[in-house]
Structures are given as C-alpha cells and as structure tokens.
Design a protein around this motif. Structure first.
Motif, PDB file in Angstrom:
ATOM      1  N   HIS A  11       1.475  -1.022   0.117  1.00  0.00           N
ATOM      2  CA  HIS A  11       0.261   0.097  -0.154  1.00  0.00           C
ATOM      3  C   HIS A  11       0.917   1.288   0.033  1.00  0.00           C
ATOM      4  O   HIS A  11      -0.218   2.368   0.230  1.00  0.00           O
ATOM      5  CB  HIS A  11      -0.927  -0.375   1.084  1.00  0.00           C
ATOM      6  CG  HIS A  11      -2.414  -1.153   0.759  1.00  0.00           C
ATOM      7  ND1 HIS A  11      -3.257  -0.812   0.479  1.00  0.00           N
ATOM      8  CD2 HIS A  11      -2.031  -2.084   1.365  1.00  0.00           C
ATOM      9  CE1 HIS A  11      -3.827  -1.546   0.637  1.00  0.00           C
ATOM     10  NE2 HIS A  11      -4.034  -2.612   1.202  1.00  0.00           N
ATOM     11  N   GLY A  12       2.257   1.246  -0.023  1.00  0.00           N
ATOM     12  CA  GLY A  12       3.213   2.163  -0.128  1.00  0.00           C
ATOM     13  C   GLY A  12       3.839   2.854   1.093  1.00  0.00           C
ATOM     14  O   GLY A  12       4.468   3.925   0.661  1.00  0.00           O
ATOM     15  N   TYR A  13       3.670   2.345   2.089  1.00  0.00           N
ATOM     16  CA  TYR A  13       4.219   2.353   3.768  1.00  0.00           C
ATOM     17  C   TYR A  13       5.491   2.246   3.518  1.00  0.00           C
ATOM     18  O   TYR A  13       6.045   0.827   3.163  1.00  0.00           O
ATOM     19  CB  TYR A  13       3.516   2.163   4.126  1.00  0.00           C
ATOM     20  CG  TYR A  13       2.174   2.770   4.364  1.00  0.00           C
ATOM     21  CD1 TYR A  13       1.888   3.663   5.330  1.00  0.00           C
ATOM     22  CD2 TYR A  13       0.862   2.489   3.652  1.00  0.00           C
ATOM     23  CE1 TYR A  13       1.162   4.737   5.455  1.00  0.00           C
ATOM     24  CE2 TYR A  13      -0.407   3.006   3.795  1.00  0.00           C
ATOM     25  CZ  TYR A  13      -0.269   4.288   4.763  1.00  0.00           C
ATOM     26  OH  TYR A  13      -1.035   5.071   4.926  1.00  0.00           O
ATOM     27  N   ASP A  14       6.583   2.531   4.308  1.00  0.00           N
ATOM     28  CA  ASP A  14       7.597   1.926   4.876  1.00  0.00           C
ATOM     29  C   ASP A  14       7.632   1.635   6.065  1.00  0.00           C
ATOM     30  O   ASP A  14       6.416   2.222   6.727  1.00  0.00           O
ATOM     31  CB  ASP A  14       8.807   3.415   4.536  1.00  0.00           C
ATOM     32  CG  ASP A  14       9.602   4.192   3.396  1.00  0.00           C
ATOM     33  OD1 ASP A  14       8.964   2.957   2.326  1.00  0.00           O
ATOM     34  OD2 ASP A  14       9.621   4.967   3.422  1.00  0.00           O
ATOM     35  N   CYS A 216      -9.797  -7.979   9.078  1.00  0.00           N
ATOM     36  CA  CYS A 216     -10.050  -9.653   8.679  1.00  0.00           C
ATOM     37  C   CYS A 216      -9.028  -8.861   7.399  1.00  0.00           C
ATOM     38  O   CYS A 216      -9.526  -8.743   6.699  1.00  0.00           O
ATOM     39  CB  CYS A 216     -10.697 -10.343   8.649  1.00  0.00           C
ATOM     40  SG  CYS A 216     -11.464 -10.563  10.391  1.00  0.00           S
ATOM     41  N   ILE A 217      -7.601  -8.991   7.866  1.00  0.00           N
ATOM     42  CA  ILE A 217      -6.751  -8.580   6.933  1.00  0.00           C
ATOM     43  C   ILE A 217      -6.074 -10.195   5.850  1.00  0.00           C
ATOM     44  O   ILE A 217      -4.727  -9.855   5.403  1.00  0.00           O
ATOM     45  CB  ILE A 217      -5.254  -7.837   7.103  1.00  0.00           C
ATOM     46  CG1 ILE A 217      -4.687  -8.493   8.048  1.00  0.00           C
ATOM     47  CG2 ILE A 217      -5.800  -6.082   7.748  1.00  0.00           C
ATOM     48  CD1 ILE A 217      -3.810  -7.816   8.718  1.00  0.00           C
ATOM     49  N   VAL A 432      -7.316  -6.808  -5.169  1.00  0.00           N
ATOM     50  CA  VAL A 432      -8.181  -5.926  -4.870  1.00  0.00           C
ATOM     51  C   VAL A 432     -10.096  -5.140  -4.883  1.00  0.00           C
ATOM     52  O   VAL A 432     -10.389  -5.814  -5.371  1.00  0.00           O
ATOM     53  CB  VAL A 432      -7.468  -4.902  -5.847  1.00  0.00           C
ATOM     54  CG1 VAL A 432      -8.292  -3.282  -5.828  1.00  0.00           C
ATOM     55  CG2 VAL A 432      -6.454  -4.729  -5.870  1.00  0.00           C
ATOM     56  N   GLY A 433     -10.392  -4.364  -3.627  1.00  0.00           N
ATOM     57  CA  GLY A 433     -11.382  -4.721  -3.394  1.00  0.00           C
ATOM     58  C   GLY A 433     -12.663  -6.012  -2.682  1.00  0.00           C
ATOM     59  O   GLY A 433     -13.759  -6.124  -2.540  1.00  0.00           O
ATOM     60  N   GLY A 434     -11.454  -7.385  -2.425  1.00  0.00           N
ATOM     61  CA  GLY A 434     -11.982  -8.083  -2.225  1.00  0.00           C
ATOM     62  C   GLY A 434     -12.063  -7.451  -0.054  1.00  0.00           C
ATOM     63  O   GLY A 434     -11.827  -6.833  -0.191  1.00  0.00           O
ATOM     64  N   PHE A 440      -8.407  -4.048   5.161  1.00  0.00           N
ATOM     65  CA  PHE A 440      -7.505  -3.136   5.241  1.00  0.00           C
ATOM     66  C   PHE A 440      -7.101  -1.588   5.152  1.00  0.00           C
ATOM     67  O   PHE A 440      -6.826  -0.287   5.767  1.00  0.00           O
ATOM     68  CB  PHE A 440      -5.911  -3.453   4.831  1.00  0.00           C
ATOM     69  CG  PHE A 440      -4.509  -3.006   4.877  1.00  0.00           C
ATOM     70  CD1 PHE A 440      -4.031  -3.807   6.419  1.00  0.00           C
ATOM     71  CD2 PHE A 440      -3.825  -2.467   4.302  1.00  0.00           C
ATOM     72  CE1 PHE A 440      -2.610  -3.332   6.752  1.00  0.00           C
ATOM     73  CE2 PHE A 440      -2.675  -2.002   4.480  1.00  0.00           C
ATOM     74  CZ  PHE A 440      -1.681  -2.432   6.230  1.00  0.00           C
ATOM     75  N   VAL A 441      -7.636  -1.017   3.736  1.00  0.00           N
ATOM     76  CA  VAL A 441      -7.527   0.056   3.853  1.00  0.00           C
ATOM     77  C   VAL A 441      -8.815   0.757   4.782  1.00  0.00           C
ATOM     78  O   VAL A 441      -8.335   1.608   4.946  1.00  0.00           O
ATOM     79  CB  VAL A 441      -8.685   0.049   2.256  1.00  0.00           C
ATOM     80  CG1 VAL A 441      -9.097   1.855   1.754  1.00  0.00           C
ATOM     81  CG2 VAL A 441      -7.571  -0.432   0.597  1.00  0.00           C
ATOM     82  N   GLN A 442      -9.592   0.291   4.780  1.00  0.00           N
ATOM     83  CA  GLN A 442     -10.477   1.085   6.010  1.00  0.00           C
ATOM     84  C   GLN A 442     -10.080   0.981   7.141  1.00  0.00           C
ATOM     85  O   GLN A 442      -9.625   2.485   7.628  1.00  0.00           O
ATOM     86  CB  GLN A 442     -11.714  -0.267   6.740  1.00  0.00           C
ATOM     87  CG  GLN A 442     -12.637   0.740   7.268  1.00  0.00           C
ATOM     88  CD  GLN A 442     -13.530   2.066   7.281  1.00  0.00           C
ATOM     89  OE1 GLN A 442     -13.947   1.952   5.978  1.00  0.00           O
ATOM     90  NE2 GLN A 442     -12.876   3.126   7.551  1.00  0.00           N
ATOM     91  N   PHE A 443      -9.340   0.235   7.368  1.00  0.00           N
ATOM     92  CA  PHE A 443      -7.517   0.617   8.976  1.00  0.00           C
ATOM     93  C   PHE A 443      -7.264   1.746   8.632  1.00  0.00           C
ATOM     94  O   PHE A 443      -6.455   2.399   9.156  1.00  0.00           O
ATOM     95  CB  PHE A 443      -7.051  -1.573   9.328  1.00  0.00           C
ATOM     96  CG  PHE A 443      -5.923  -0.476   9.645  1.00  0.00           C
ATOM     97  CD1 PHE A 443      -5.566  -0.864  11.176  1.00  0.00           C
ATOM     98  CD2 PHE A 443      -4.307  -0.848   9.171  1.00  0.00           C
ATOM     99  CE1 PHE A 443      -4.346   0.144  11.002  1.00  0.00           C
ATOM    100  CE2 PHE A 443      -3.100  -0.409   9.306  1.00  0.00           C
ATOM    101  CZ  PHE A 443      -3.387  -0.244  11.149  1.00  0.00           C
ATOM    102  N   LEU A 444      -6.377   1.798   7.278  1.00  0.00           N
ATOM    103  CA  LEU A 444      -5.478   2.911   7.110  1.00  0.00           C
ATOM    104  C   LEU A 444      -6.356   4.058   7.087  1.00  0.00           C
ATOM    105  O   LEU A 444      -5.867   5.526   7.612  1.00  0.00           O
ATOM    106  CB  LEU A 444      -4.754   2.918   5.661  1.00  0.00           C
ATOM    107  CG  LEU A 444      -3.882   1.605   5.272  1.00  0.00           C
ATOM    108  CD1 LEU A 444      -3.584   1.689   3.948  1.00  0.00           C
ATOM    109  CD2 LEU A 444      -2.994   1.376   6.476  1.00  0.00           C
TER     110      LEU A 444
END
Length: 456
Positions: A11-14, A216-217, A432-434, A440-444
C-alpha cells in the motif's frame, strides 16, 4: 510479522520492524533467525534493540514464559528511545504503555484466527472469581459467542488447573490488554470465520466493554521460495518432482511438535499399511509440555533408532522421511501434494487453505485443540484424527484417515470440494476490492482519521 509488513509495503508505506534480540539459541529460536528474515525481506527495515542481560532461564524457579515477559518489559525504555530518535510516524504492537506515554496510537496484530481470539477475549469473564480451575470440567462443552461449543479440556492448558497462579493471571491480563488498543488486525478472512467476527460487535461478548474494531486482513501466507532461494532447493522438493500429481500425503507438526518413540512407530506402521505415498518430517522426541525444551541444543533425529526396523527400506519407493524441517509452503504448493496431516497451528491452517489441501487434524499444544474444533465443526477444512484427546493415536487410525483423504471415497471427495471452495474464497478476499483488501484500506483510513483527531 514479515508477511504482515508486506501488506503495508503493497500500500506504499515504509516499514521498520523493531525486534528484541533472542535471549538464547534453541531448536525453535536462534540469533540467526533475524538475519535470515531480513535477507529474505530486503524491502523491510529491521532494527534490533541493544541487548540487555537475559534472565537465567536454566536455573530460575520461575516459568520461562514469565521470565520472557519480564525481559520484554525491561526493553520498553530502549523501545521508547528508538521511537524518539526517528521522525517517521509508525504503528507497532505490544508495549502499549510506551505507546500511551508517547501519545502514539497502538494497534494489536493477532497472527492467529478470529475464533480463538473470540474465545480468549471472553475467557477473563469466565475465569473471574473462580477459585478452582476448569480442569474438573473435563470435556464439558462451554458456550462462547461466535464459535461452536468448546470442550473445557480444549482451552489453553495453563488456564485449566490453577487460575490463582501467576502464569494464569498473567495470560488473562494479556488477553484483556490486547483488546485495549485502537484496533485489532487478524490473520484471517471474514467468510472463513464470519460468526466469530460478528461476536466482537455483540455487546454481550465482554459485558460493559466496547471492543475496538477488528480488521480481517488475511490470509498472510508466504509465497515460498523467492529471491534466488531456488538455488538451495530442499531435497524433498526434488523427491516430490518424481511423484505423480496429487499422490502424496504430507505430515508436518510445526517447529515445536514432537512425539514419543512409541507414537512415531505407530505413525510409521499406519503409513506403511495405508499403501500411500508420504512425505514425513520427524523431529527428536521430547516432552512437548516442558517449557525448558527451548533451552536444549537442537540435534537431528536418528531415524533408524526411532522408526520400526526395516521401515525406511520397505517404503523407500513411495515415502521420504525428512529430519527436523521441510519448506512447508513449497511442499503444500507442489503439484504432487494431496493431503496435509497438521498440528493445527494457525499459520499451517492458512497455508493449507490457500493451497486447497485437505487437512487431517492432530492438535498438540497451545490453542491447537481449539483450532481443531473450528476446522472440523465450523470451517469444514479438516477431519479429526481420533485419539488426540488422549495424546496417542493408533496406527489403525493413521491408516484409515490417510486413506480417507487420499482415496476417492464420498467423505474424502466432499472434503476436497470444501477445500477448493475455501481456497477460492481466500483468493477473492485478497484481491483488490476483496474483503481482506477492503478491511486493510479501512484500517488505514481509520488511522488517518484518528491522527487528524489527535492533531486537533
């Protein structure tokens, strides 16, 4: 943790992983483990905290589990110093006290499943005020939200006998504090454990307490050999190359799973009688319930002494016995592998699900008996090896269950069909979209919103 870090990277994070140096070398842990993981994951930055004197594990009357926790708490100052030294905003697990002191939101990562988390989250309420342990209940089923009825005997062994002891109280405190973070990320996918996930949102789960969001990731599963590792390909993979497709049963019981000599002989007899091809990882016998086994110097098993006389010679055309370790993910992904006899550790379960391999459940320690209940009665991904409750499985059972999953009978075909369906669900969750990707996107997003609130 490295697989978890890969999700952040995607997701582009270090990512910087802060590690406490192992206090001793053993059959399960070693100082070289950090170097091995770092080499295999060059995109992750690793920071090993400066070592402090380790407790005297060998001679102390305290349980090694308590000594380890005591040592970890002593590293809090060094962790705080490291966090002060970096300009980047980061998330990390454990050391909730350090997070609170620095005003950094702490999140909990749970590498096991949602079902076992649901049970341990509800355990402190069950144990509160009990003067006696749960051992006296035997196999009496206990009711927990989100999971099938759980035999009392299948809970984590340290919680059964003496709730007043320091070790039990410490474990209960850990269960409670793990849900005191801003959110909990779990190595599972929602459709696999949907009832357990819903339980965390039920106010009856922990009366009087609002639990944090659960994301759940998973499954977080290694891709197997990579980064040039094929040059050191394990001998068992070469052997599998020579076997017919979907013809081999794989027996592997984790990094700490051990059996008595008598049990090893029963397994060998059962495998021989089954007539099936097999790949079997054998470790040196030991007492699985002795915590000080971690202090023992690792050694290779003497297969001729441990297995029935002539077994290796009689089965050499259809079986391979590997000493101590095999590359499990690569074996499960191999076209020749058809079934998996597992100790029901969560990583192994996820690897089995991701490869669509039917599993035979032989739980040994920790939360594995609970996992067996979830696998057979809820998820439908495994079949019980009868006899695990007594700690001894006979050769007839080994033969029967190996035949069940390897031969084309009705029950075996139904299990295989369920595994194929679960594999497709897992793959869809990670796309993607699953569900796992979206979680995980929601967590971010939740973290970003929280950071803005704290900044105000």
């Amino acid at each position: 943790m490295a697989e978890f870090a890969e999700v952040f990277l995607s997701h582009g994070y270090d990512v910087t992983m802060v590690i406490v140096p192992p206090p001793f070398k053993s059959s399960a842990l070693g100082a070289s483990q950090v170097e091995q993981i770092a080499t295999a994951n060059p995109s992750i930055s690793f920071h090993v905290l400066p070592p402090i004197p380790a407790p005297d594990f060998a001679s102390s009357p305290k349980h090694p589990f308590l000594l380890m926790l005591q040592m970890l708490r002593q590293y809090n100052d060094k962790l705080e110093g490291f966090l002060h030294s970096i300009p980047a905003y980061m998330f990390y697990v454990d050391a909730i006290d350090v997070a609170a002191k620095l005003g950094v939101p702490a999140y909990t990562f749970v590498p096991s499943g949602a079902s076992s988390l649901a049970v341990v989250t509800q355990l402190p309420t069950l144990l509160a005020g009990r003067q006696a342990g749960l051992e006296e209940l035997g196999d009496t089923p206990l009711e927990f939200l989100g999971v099938p009825p759980m035999p009392a005997s299948h809970l984590i062994a340290e919680l059964l006998a003496h709730p007043e002891e320091e070790k039990c109280k410490t474990m209960v405190t850990i269960f409670e504090r793990g849900m005191d973070s801003r959110g909990v990320l779990v190595n599972t996918f929602e459709s696999l454990e949907s009832q357990a996930v819903r339980a965390f949102r039920d106010p009856l789960c922990v009366p009087g307490k609002v639990l944090p969001p659960v994301y759940c990731i998973g499954p977080l599963v290694s891709g197997g050999a990579r980064n040039g590792e094929e040059t050191d390909r394990h001998e068992c993979l070469t052997w599998l190359d020579a076997q017919p497709e979907r013809s081999v049963v794989f027996l592997c019981f984790g990094s700490m799973g051990t059996f008595s000599v008598g049990q090893l002989k029963e397994i060998a007899i059962g495998l021989e009688k089954s007539g099936q091809r097999f790949l079997w990882v054998v470790r040196v016998p030991g007492n699985i319930n002795d915590p000080k086994r971690l202090l023992e110097k690792p050694c290779e098993p003497d297969l001729d002494a441990l297995l029935p006389e002539g077994f290796l010679e009689r089965t050499k055309d259809r079986g391979l016995v590997v000493k101590s370790w095999a590359p499990q993910v690569d074996v499960l992904n191999h076209p020749a592998t058809s079934a998996f006899v597992t100790h029901c550790g969560w990583n192994s379960i996820m690897e089995g699900v991701m490869t669509g391999i039917p599993m035979l459940c032989w739980p040994l320690y920790a939360e594995q008996k609970m996992n067996k209940i979830f696998m057979t009665e809820d998820m439908g991904v495994g079949v019980e090896m009868e006899g695990y409750r007594t700690g001894f499985i006979k050769d007839e059972e080994v033969e029967a269950k190996v035949r069940l999953v390897m031969e084309s009978n009705k029950e075996g075909r139904e299990l295989q069909a369920r595994m194929v369906a679960r594999k497709k669900e897992a793959e869809a969750a990670l796309e993607v979209g699953g569900s796992s990707h979206a979680a995980f996107v929601q967590f971010l997003l939740d973290v970003e919103n929280l950071e803005e609130q704290l900044a105000r």
